[in-house]
Design a protein around this motif. Structure first.
Motif, PDB file in Angstrom:
ATOM      1  N   LEU A   1       0.865  -1.180   0.000  1.00 23.73           N
ATOM      2  CA  LEU A   1       0.000   0.000   0.000  1.00 23.73           C
ATOM      3  C   LEU A   1       0.903   1.231   0.000  1.00 23.73           C
ATOM      4  CD1 LEU A   1      -2.982   0.917   0.157  1.00 23.73           C
ATOM      5  CD2 LEU A   1      -2.698   1.063   2.640  1.00 23.73           C
TER       6      LEU A   1
ATOM      7  N   ASN B   1       2.472   4.944   0.146  1.00 21.67           N
ATOM      8  CA  ASN B   1       2.169   6.180   0.844  1.00 21.67           C
ATOM      9  C   ASN B   1       2.489   7.331  -0.107  1.00 21.67           C
ATOM     10  OD1 ASN B   1       2.251   8.516   2.516  1.00 21.67           O
ATOM     11  ND2 ASN B   1       2.600   7.246   4.315  1.00 21.67           N
TER      12      ASN B   1
ATOM     13  N   LYS C   1       5.959   2.865   1.755  1.00 19.62           N
ATOM     14  CA  LYS C   1       4.880   1.935   1.424  1.00 19.62           C
ATOM     15  C   LYS C   1       4.665   1.000   2.606  1.00 19.62           C
ATOM     16  CE  LYS C   1       8.068  -1.307  -0.793  1.00 19.62           C
ATOM     17  NZ  LYS C   1       8.439  -2.004  -2.030  1.00 19.62           N
TER      18      LYS C   1
ATOM     19  N   ARG D   1      -7.076  -0.468   4.954  1.00 22.18           N
ATOM     20  CA  ARG D   1      -7.473  -1.675   4.218  1.00 22.18           C
ATOM     21  C   ARG D   1      -7.201  -1.477   2.730  1.00 22.18           C
ATOM     22  NH1 ARG D   1     -12.811  -2.767   2.420  1.00 22.18           N
ATOM     23  NH2 ARG D   1     -13.557  -1.252   3.969  1.00 22.18           N
ATOM     24  N   GLY D   2      -6.121  -2.075   2.282  1.00 20.42           N
ATOM     25  CA  GLY D   2      -5.803  -2.033   0.866  1.00 20.42           C
ATOM     26  C   GLY D   2      -6.625  -3.049   0.082  1.00 20.42           C
ATOM     27  N   GLU D   3      -6.537  -2.972  -1.208  1.00 18.25           N
ATOM     28  CA  GLU D   3      -7.302  -3.880  -2.060  1.00 18.25           C
ATOM     29  C   GLU D   3      -6.838  -5.327  -1.860  1.00 18.25           C
ATOM     30  OE1 GLU D   3      -8.340  -4.539  -6.829  1.00 18.25           O
ATOM     31  OE2 GLU D   3      -7.140  -2.813  -6.152  1.00 18.25           O
TER      32      GLU D   3
END
Length: 363
Positions: free
Chosen positions: A226, A228, A282, A337-339
């Motif tokens: 994810l 940043n 990240k 919550r990432g994909e």
């Protein structure tokens, strides 16, 4: 950690305590000075490189300087690390000494605050202050926890004591969540909890020294990232400024080698630091057969939770942002919550995503 012998007289105890404090300060300052020296030596290496490229100084002398500065930087870094570890061990010995000076059943739960198991109650008190908090053992629970920053068995052990809020504040409302106070996990603390009949939940530390298997990293089954974007944008701007300094240092070094070298060193530092920050900007979410890992750019914001510790995982929102709520034995973690984060847990461990929480089960 071997336990120090407690002197019999207050004077001897005070003298020993002062000696511990002096040792902690001395080793702490030494590690800091050595770390600064290592950085200074690295800067010396870069300056020597610039002088070699943009001046008429003897190349042999520059190579000697680079080798000397490089060797000094490595040695300083090694000694700084050793001094830091010694300072950590000295600090632990000092704290254990102060605890046992108060009582063999006393443990630090904060700066200058002890939790003492006395009679039929836990007494929380600060050294030299009159106010104390008394909690009957019947209202007390304990949790043995291992805080892991990396996907492996090895971690930092602690014991969390759960105390009803009404004992800490007279304004506490009915149904208010209990307070949690943390202390270092020690064999004598586990012995006291067992002797007093206080309920202990969670895993307990293994006996003996860590094995090679404890230090071995687990293999991830699925790893997701994810980025940043805010930090990456800032890193790009800083890197661009550093690149301008480097490009400007080259023509400047032709006329004034020392000034150009200093400007170039600063530019190289900015470029290198920004490149490192960009790739570190990240978050990592990884699923293992042993648990899940969440790692931010900063190690302090990272954690690894074993499946045995996780009571439930829920997908939700906070201020319009998708999050994951992870329930554990005595707390809850919230992460972005990432994909695919929640779906991966649901696929591998559907029993963890049905809304059930370990905290509610224990209550």
């Amino acid at each position: 950690m071997s336990e120090a012998v407690i002197p019999k007289t207050p004077e001897e105890r005070a003298k020993r305590c002062k000696a511990y404090r002096r040792a902690c300060l001395a080793v702490g300052y030494l590690s800091f000075v050595l770390a600064i020296l290592a950085v200074a030596m690295l800067v010396g290496v870069v300056i020597a490189v610039f002088i070699l490229e943009f001046s008429h100084v003897s190349p042999r002398l520059c190579y000697i300087l680079m080798g000397s500065f490089g060797g000094a930087a490595v040695l300083s870094a090694i000694f700084a690390l050793v001094a830091y570890r010694v300072s950590v061990r000295t600090e632990k010995r000092k704290n254990d000494f102060l605890e046992r000076c108060d009582s063999e059943e006393s443990f630090f739960v904060g700066e200058g605050t002890f939790a003492t198991f006395a009679g039929e109650e836990l007494v929380i008190h600060a050294d030299g202050k009159e106010r104390v908090i008394r909690v009957p053992y019947s209202d007390l629970r304990a949790f043995s926890l291992c805080t892991r920053r990396a996907p492996r068995e090895l971690g930092e052990w602690s014991v969390v004591l759960e105390i009803p809020a009404r004992y800490l504040s007279k304004q506490a409302k009915r149904g208010e969540p209990p307070a949690l106070i943390q202390t270092d996990a020690k064999p004598r603390l586990y012995a006291v909890l067992e002797q007093r009949g206080i309920p202990l939940f969670g895993e307990t530390p293994p006996s003996g020294k860590p094995t090679k298997q404890d230090k071995t990293y687990f293999v991830p089954e699925k790893k997701m990232f994810l980025p940043n974007r805010k930090r990456r944008k800032r890193a790009i701007i800083i890197g661009a400024v550093g690149l301008v300094f480097v490009l400007g240092a080259i023509p400047l070094a032709i006329y004034e080698a020392s000034v150009g070298a200093l400007l170039g060193v600063f530019g190289v530092f900015l470029v290198g630091r920004s490149a490192y920050a960009y790739f570190r900007a990240k978050a990592v979410f990884a699923v293992y057969s042993q648990g899940i890992l969440w790692r931010e750019s900063e190690r302090a914001e990272s954690f690894f939770l074993k499946w045995e510790e996780i009571g439930g995982v829920k997908a939700g929102e906070h201020d319009g942002m998708p999050i994951l709520s992870i329930d554990t034995l005595c707390g809850r973690y919230h992460i972005p919550r990432g994909e695919g984060f929640f779906e991966e847990i649901e696929k591998l461990h559907p029993e963890k995503t049905n809304g059930h929480t370990m905290s509610e089960e224990k209550r």
